[in-house]
Design an enzyme around this catalytic site. Structure first.
Site, short mmCIF file in Angstrom:
data_model
loop_
_atom_site.label_atom_id
_atom_site.label_comp_id
_atom_site.label_asym_id
_atom_site.label_seq_id
_atom_site.Cartn_x
_atom_site.Cartn_y
_atom_site.Cartn_z
N CYS A 1 0.56 -1.42 -0.44
CA CYS A 1 -0.12 0.10 0.41
C CYS A 1 0.46 0.96 0.31
O CYS A 1 1.52 1.53 1.17
CB CYS A 1 -0.85 0.02 1.04
SG CYS A 1 -2.03 -1.07 1.39
N LEU A 2 1.11 1.81 -1.12
CA LEU A 2 2.10 3.51 -0.90
C LEU A 2 1.35 4.17 -2.04
O LEU A 2 0.65 5.24 -1.22
CB LEU A 2 3.54 2.87 -2.48
CG LEU A 2 3.82 3.95 -2.71
CD1 LEU A 2 5.14 4.65 -1.27
CD2 LEU A 2 5.32 3.34 -3.86
N THR A 3 0.46 3.42 -2.72
CA THR A 3 -0.14 4.85 -3.51
C THR A 3 -1.42 5.23 -3.34
O THR A 3 -2.34 4.02 -2.53
CB THR A 3 -0.44 4.22 -5.37
OG1 THR A 3 1.04 3.51 -6.13
CG2 THR A 3 -1.28 5.39 -6.23
N GLU A 4 -1.95 6.67 -3.51
CA GLU A 4 -2.88 7.52 -3.05
C GLU A 4 -3.45 7.80 -4.28
O GLU A 4 -3.07 8.62 -5.53
CB GLU A 4 -2.34 8.36 -1.71
CG GLU A 4 -1.66 7.71 -0.98
CD GLU A 4 -1.00 8.79 0.55
OE1 GLU A 4 -0.88 7.79 1.67
OE2 GLU A 4 -1.66 9.49 0.17
N ILE B 1 -5.06 -0.64 -5.21
CA ILE B 1 -3.80 -1.34 -3.93
C ILE B 1 -4.57 -2.97 -4.69
O ILE B 1 -5.07 -3.02 -4.24
CB ILE B 1 -3.94 -1.91 -2.87
CG1 ILE B 1 -4.06 0.10 -2.50
CG2 ILE B 1 -3.58 -2.44 -1.42
CD1 ILE B 1 -2.43 0.63 -2.58
N GLY C 1 12.90 -4.20 -6.63
CA GLY C 1 12.99 -5.98 -6.63
C GLY C 1 11.72 -6.02 -7.79
O GLY C 1 11.45 -6.56 -8.92
N HIS D 1 -2.24 -13.68 -35.80
CA HIS D 1 -3.46 -14.36 -35.48
C HIS D 1 -4.75 -13.78 -36.57
O HIS D 1 -5.95 -13.94 -36.41
CB HIS D 1 -3.69 -14.71 -34.18
CG HIS D 1 -3.42 -15.18 -33.70
ND1 HIS D 1 -2.10 -15.24 -32.90
CD2 HIS D 1 -3.81 -17.02 -33.10
CE1 HIS D 1 -1.53 -17.01 -32.27
NE2 HIS D 1 -2.95 -17.14 -31.96
N GLU E 1 4.84 0.36 -10.98
CA GLU E 1 5.57 -0.07 -10.35
C GLU E 1 6.90 1.60 -10.98
O GLU E 1 8.02 1.33 -10.88
CB GLU E 1 6.33 -1.08 -10.58
CG GLU E 1 5.42 -2.63 -10.40
CD GLU E 1 6.04 -2.96 -9.06
OE1 GLU E 1 6.08 -2.08 -8.25
OE2 GLU E 1 5.32 -3.23 -8.45
N GLU F 1 7.97 6.54 -18.57
CA GLU F 1 8.10 7.82 -18.17
C GLU F 1 8.99 8.41 -16.91
O GLU F 1 10.17 9.28 -16.69
CB GLU F 1 7.10 9.35 -18.22
CG GLU F 1 6.48 9.13 -19.40
CD GLU F 1 5.69 7.93 -20.06
OE1 GLU F 1 5.10 7.19 -20.86
OE2 GLU F 1 4.53 6.52 -18.59
#
Length: 384
Positions: A123-126, A156, A239, A337, A362, A366
């Site tokens: 849980c990082l993004t807001e 998340i 990572g 295809h 991640e 850009e």
């Protein structure tokens, strides 16, 4: 410089390939179509150690090099990039908890996470802090022996279906130096989850917002020290960028394999598509880009394993190149295809949809370019 895998690495990759063909391949299309989060299949991956590949042995992880982990993730992503991508995120969060968590945290969650019995979200993004992660506003105030958490997170993976949240929250002043990492029970009072987002791809893993309203967790749930959270997050993302790049390589390999089979099977103008030189050239270019992406990812993983001073830059380069190349290979395979590639009975349209988001998460590609350019413009840069 040795590009050959060891016998042990080849055996590990073969195990992952056989697992994915047995446990993912028969169900991946349905998981995607019906937005099913396959926790049972992920738990089976955990039984093989795939949920704690590079987590420390102190929580019963395998403590493998990042290079070896890429071999497993690539094989699984060739069948199901969406489910594999969640497993990579779980691996990252589990590694953070096992590396920086105190004894109580490791005891409570460690072995259950590495085994796949329980799952973790990162849980990082807001809503207002995506690429600018250092500006996040979710706050954790220390009150006695507890942190009281208020704020919200967005995008998340696994939210609402996992057991522990590795949360980045502000415990100090503004900027990256005021951010800490905390392990939060996913069912703690005061946590609420938004609706499951309807997405273009990655449908086998739920994505939700998370709200924290006076959520209380023990102070011992702090990972590392106060103010170390941003550094922990960035180490995790090095990572994580290799992981998501590997998922693109895997998806591209799955798409290339499908295209090779189709060119032999499909006939037009009285002969197989494989006999047309223009299509042969396209296939050759796809394979060349794929091999280049794979080697760049493995080089970056080796740099990270070796603790190279410029490892973060190599991870950013690998993520940018492999996710762009991987998406292009998947898209080209769909084109080969023809109309069949656009049908859900074939895996191509799912691979294209799943691979597209890898260029965004991640750290967008850009942002990857910014990281690389910043390093190149430093006086002591030795990127070659």
């Amino acid at each position: 410089m040795d590009f050959e895998l060891t016998e042990e690495q080849r055996a590990f990759a073969q195990t992952a390939r056989e697992f994915a063909l047995a446990e993912f391949a028969p169900h991946a299309a349905r998981w995607d179509a019906e937005a099913i989060f396959p926790k049972e299949a992920i738990a089976k991956a955990g039984e093989l150690g795939f949920c704690g590949l590079y987590a420390p042995e102190s929580i019963e992880g395998l403590a493998l090099p990042r290079l070896d982990a890429t071999l497993v993730f690539e094989e699984m992503a060739a069948v199901d990039p969406s489910t594999t991508a969640f497993i990579t995120i779980h691996n990252m969060a589990t590694w953070m908890l096992g590396t920086w968590g105190g004894p109580a945290v490791r005891e409570r969650w460690g072995a259950d996470l590495t085994s796949g019995r329980k799952l973790a979200s990162y849980c990082l993004t807001e809503p207002g802090a995506g690429s600018d992660a250092g500006s996040l506003k979710t706050r954790a105030e220390l009150q006695g022996h507890e942190y009281v958490i208020n704020g919200g997170k967005a995008f998340i993976s696994g939210a609402g279906s996992t057991d522990v949240l590795v949360l980045m929250a502000r415990t100090g002043g503004g900027g990256p130096g005021g951010i800490s990492a905390i392990a939060v029970p996913a069912d703690a009072p005061g946590i609420s989850y938004g609706k499951k987002e309807h997405k273009m791809g990655w449908n086998s893993q739920p994505t939700r917002t998370i709200s924290f309203d006076n959520v209380r967790v023990p102070a011992e749930n702090l990972l590392g020290q106060e103010g170390e959270g941003f550094r922990i997050a960035m180490k995790g993302l090095d990572g994580g960028r290799i992981n998501i790049a590997t998922c693109s390589v895997g998806a591209a390999q799955g798409a290339l394999d499908a295209a090779r089979r189709y060119l032999h099977e499909r006939q037009q103008f009285g002969k197989p598509l494989a006999s047309f030189q223009a299509l042969q050239f396209k296939l050759a270019d796809m394979a060349t880009e794929l091999v280049a992406a794979r080697q760049m990812v493995r080089m970056a993983a080796s740099k990270l394993d070796a603790g190279h001073a410029d490892a973060s830059t190599y991870c950013a380069m690998a993520k940018r190149f492999a996710t762009d190349a991987g998406f292009t290979v998947c898209n080209d395979a769909l084109q080969l295809h023809g109309g069949y590639g656009y049908l859900s009975e074939f895996p191509l349209e799912r691979l294209v949809r799943d691979a597209r988001v890898h260029q965004i998460l991640e750290g967008t590609n850009e942002i990857m370019r910014m990281i690389v350019a910043r390093k190149l413009l430093e006086g002591d840069s030795d990127i070659r």
